[in-house]
Design a protein around this motif. Structure first.
Motif, short mmCIF file in Angstrom:
data_model
loop_
_atom_site.label_atom_id
_atom_site.label_comp_id
_atom_site.label_asym_id
_atom_site.label_seq_id
_atom_site.Cartn_x
_atom_site.Cartn_y
_atom_site.Cartn_z
N ALA A 66 -7.35 9.09 3.21
CA ALA A 66 -6.36 8.26 2.07
C ALA A 66 -5.04 8.85 2.09
CB ALA A 66 -7.02 8.55 0.68
N LEU A 67 -4.72 10.18 2.20
CA LEU A 67 -3.23 10.65 2.35
C LEU A 67 -2.99 10.12 3.68
CD1 LEU A 67 -3.97 14.22 0.80
CD2 LEU A 67 -2.72 12.31 -0.31
N GLN A 68 -3.68 10.37 4.78
CA GLN A 68 -2.96 9.93 6.14
C GLN A 68 -2.53 8.53 6.04
OE1 GLN A 68 -5.56 10.67 9.23
NE2 GLN A 68 -4.41 10.26 10.87
N HIS A 69 -3.37 7.75 5.50
CA HIS A 69 -2.85 6.30 5.40
C HIS A 69 -1.71 5.96 4.73
CE1 HIS A 69 -3.86 2.03 5.73
NE2 HIS A 69 -3.05 1.87 4.65
N ILE A 70 -1.63 6.75 3.70
CA ILE A 70 -0.36 6.63 2.63
C ILE A 70 0.86 7.20 3.37
CG2 ILE A 70 0.83 7.42 0.54
CD1 ILE A 70 -2.17 6.96 -0.66
N ALA A 71 0.71 7.89 3.90
CA ALA A 71 1.87 8.62 4.83
C ALA A 71 2.39 7.91 5.80
CB ALA A 71 1.63 9.88 5.31
N GLU A 72 1.43 6.93 6.41
CA GLU A 72 1.86 6.21 7.59
C GLU A 72 2.57 4.88 6.94
OE1 GLU A 72 -0.13 3.84 11.58
OE2 GLU A 72 -1.25 5.18 10.19
N PHE A 73 1.95 4.43 6.06
CA PHE A 73 2.37 3.10 5.63
C PHE A 73 3.31 3.11 4.19
CE2 PHE A 73 -1.40 2.38 8.56
CZ PHE A 73 -0.68 1.24 9.02
N SER A 74 3.33 3.89 3.68
CA SER A 74 3.95 3.92 2.06
C SER A 74 5.46 4.04 2.61
CB SER A 74 3.66 5.22 1.54
OG SER A 74 4.44 5.31 0.28
N THR A 75 6.09 3.18 1.60
CA THR A 75 7.49 2.81 1.38
C THR A 75 7.98 4.04 0.46
OG1 THR A 75 7.34 1.00 -0.10
CG2 THR A 75 7.71 0.42 2.15
N ARG A 76 7.31 4.89 -0.16
CA ARG A 76 7.58 6.09 -0.83
C ARG A 76 8.16 5.67 -1.96
NH1 ARG A 76 5.44 7.19 3.31
NH2 ARG A 76 6.39 8.59 4.76
N HIS A 77 7.49 4.47 -2.58
CA HIS A 77 7.81 4.06 -3.90
C HIS A 77 6.81 4.45 -4.98
CE1 HIS A 77 8.47 0.77 -6.81
NE2 HIS A 77 9.49 0.30 -6.27
N SER A 78 5.69 3.91 -5.17
CA SER A 78 4.59 4.37 -6.18
C SER A 78 3.53 4.25 -5.65
CB SER A 78 4.71 3.24 -7.17
OG SER A 78 6.17 3.09 -7.84
N GLU A 79 2.47 5.28 -5.82
CA GLU A 79 1.23 5.53 -5.27
C GLU A 79 0.29 6.06 -6.42
OE1 GLU A 79 0.69 4.34 -2.43
OE2 GLU A 79 2.80 4.55 -1.56
N CYS A 80 -1.06 5.63 -6.44
CA CYS A 80 -1.81 6.01 -7.39
C CYS A 80 -3.37 6.62 -7.01
CB CYS A 80 -2.23 4.84 -8.24
SG CYS A 80 -3.59 4.97 -9.38
N ILE A 81 -3.89 7.54 -7.59
CA ILE A 81 -5.05 7.83 -7.23
C ILE A 81 -5.99 7.68 -8.81
CG2 ILE A 81 -4.45 10.24 -7.91
CD1 ILE A 81 -7.10 11.07 -5.73
N VAL A 82 -7.17 7.08 -8.50
CA VAL A 82 -7.98 7.16 -9.59
C VAL A 82 -9.24 8.15 -9.48
CG1 VAL A 82 -9.49 5.66 -10.87
CG2 VAL A 82 -7.32 4.58 -10.26
N THR A 83 -9.30 8.88 -10.30
CA THR A 83 -10.48 9.92 -9.82
C THR A 83 -10.73 10.87 -11.27
OG1 THR A 83 -10.98 11.79 -8.55
CG2 THR A 83 -8.75 12.06 -9.07
N ALA A 84 -11.84 11.49 -11.12
CA ALA A 84 -12.31 12.26 -12.10
C ALA A 84 -12.07 13.86 -11.79
CB ALA A 84 -13.62 12.13 -12.72
N ASP A 85 -12.05 13.97 -10.40
CA ASP A 85 -11.71 15.40 -9.92
C ASP A 85 -10.35 15.55 -10.11
OD1 ASP A 85 -11.07 17.32 -8.10
OD2 ASP A 85 -13.02 16.59 -6.84
N ALA A 86 -10.23 16.69 -10.87
CA ALA A 86 -8.92 17.24 -11.33
C ALA A 86 -8.18 17.97 -10.05
CB ALA A 86 -8.89 18.52 -12.23
N GLY A 87 -8.84 18.52 -8.99
CA GLY A 87 -8.25 19.14 -7.87
C GLY A 87 -7.86 18.03 -6.85
#
Length: 415
Positions: free
Chosen positions: A327-348
């Motif tokens: 997921a991080l790799q995909h975001i790094a490739e395509f993101s425009t550095r605007h707003s990104e979200c993770i939905v998770t119960a894993d604090a780490g």
């Protein structure tokens, strides 16, 4: 002298007057402007209907017409934005730092206006009012160049605001609208060194890149919004659905709406079909990776170009990933550095996402739709900056200021 140069010069003439106005004078002007917009709403709506008709005849998508449309409710909201700006603290004159030197020099660092701000934007006439209010509150003159699709609306709005300003301490010529719809007027603005102190582009990636690559005037870059939401393996299904639907469909035409949903393979196995069904009911067209298409029969195959597209429409990419790293790799490739979200119960995983994703706003368990000046408590915003110099994220009043050092001495000379 061209319209662009003439209007920029007129705005420049007011810079010293604006810089000396009191907070009370500026706030009074904003409130009078707000009242004028409400009073003149029927005339503004009539002008806006001309833009909407041209847009429909020209085949403008409904999602973009929604960005353009004005009604009494929206005009009331725009006017309320001016009132909220009036209530915000005035940053001009703030003492940011005081230094007393051993030689007796007393140094103060204070906030001052940028001067004359040029704003180039596209189809949203509310930007005309937001930009005017924010710039005037911070003692800046402003030269606006909106898109041709909103020209009738913008003309009428500026006409209304000009009449309102004649009742105030703010010179009406501090607010200028470039009416020339030709691309050459934008190109001319980009080179107005000495008349414009900074240019802020608001719009799609093509507009922003043209400004960034061709301007000789300093630029504060606002970014296109290819925003992602990543549903981690431990994500709560109900929360994931709620956040995903809001991020994409609450208002898809804006820059903080989601364009790609990334889904952990384990989450997808149990919940992706239900998420897809909810999007189909809206309806949102789904495009996906091969694994997504295999799980969702009505989804279309997504190309690499799709993942690099800001749709601003009811279209969503979906990609199934093996975990956070992918997921991080995909975001790094395509993101425009605007707003990104993770939905998770894993604090780490949440903390790693928040630390490693390079974006102006990163979210844990909340919709990207909150990247907005009002939602951050800044009032109306001039845009969302995706660069790292001067300002980043929603740009409220302080982002429209520079600094000045005031040095008080008693005859000191340097040896």
């Amino acid at each position: 002298m061209s319209e662009v140069v003439n209007k920029a010069a007129l705005a420049k003439e007011t810079a010293s007057v604006l810089a000396s106005l009191s907070t009370g004078q500026k706030n009074e002007a904003l409130l009078i402007m707000a009242e004028a917009l409400i009073r003149e709403a029927p005339a503004i709506i009539a002008a806006n209907s001309e833009d909407l008709e041209r847009g429909r005849l020209g085949g403008t998508p409904e999602s973009m017409l929604d960005r353009l449309a004005l009604d009494v409710g929206r005009i009331t909201s725009i006017a309320e934005g001016l009132r909220q700006i009036a209530e915000l603290p005035d940053p001009i004159g703030d003492n940011l730092e005081t230094i007393e030197r051993p030689n007796g020099l007393f140094i103060e660092k204070i906030r001052v206006p940028l001067g004359v701000i040029g704003i180039i934007y596209e189809a949203r006439p509310n930007v005309t009012v937001d930009a005017a209010g924010l710039c005037l509150k911070t003692g800046n003159a402003v030269v606006l160049r909106g898109g041709s699709s909103a020209l009738s609306s913008n003309r009428k709005i500026i006409e209304v605001l000009h009449r309102a300003l004649t009742e105030t301490a703010i010179p009406s010529q501090a607010l200028q609208l470039i009416e020339d719809p030709n691309r050459s007027s934008v190109d001319e603005m980009l080179k107005l060194n000495g008349l414009l102190d900074v240019i802020i582009p608001r719009g799609g990636s093509a507009l922003i890149q043209n400004v960034v690559l061709n301007a000789t005037v300093p630029v504060i870059e606002t970014g296109a919004g290819i925003c992602h939401t990543y549903l981690d393996a431990s994500a709560d299904p109900e929360m994931s659905l709620s956040i995903s639907l809001n991020a994409k469909a609450q208002r898809p035409s804006v820059c903080n709406s989601m364009e790609t949903l990334l889904v952990h393979r384990d989450f997808a196995a149990e919940h992706l079909l239900a998420v897809a069904e909810a999007f189909r009911e809206i309806p949102v067209e789904l495009r996906g990776c091969p694994e997504t298409v295999a799980r969702i029969p009505w989804a279309l195959p997504a190309s690499k170009e799709d993942f690099a597209t800001e749709y601003n429409d009811y279209i969503l990419n979906i990609k199934v990933v093996g975990g956070l790293d992918e997921a991080l790799q995909h975001i790094a490739e395509f993101s425009t550095r605007h707003s990104e979200c993770i939905v998770t119960a894993d604090a780490g995983n949440a903390e790693r996402f928040l630390q490693e994703v390079d974006a102006a706003a990163v979210y844990h368990n909340a919709s990207t739709r909150f990247t907005d000046g009002f939602e951050f408590g800044f009032g109306a915003e001039i845009g969302i900056s995706t660069q790292k110099l001067h300002a980043r994220g929603p740009m409220g009043l302080p982002a429209l200021t520079s600094t000045k050092y005031k040095i008080h001495g008693s005859g000191q000379i340097r040896g």
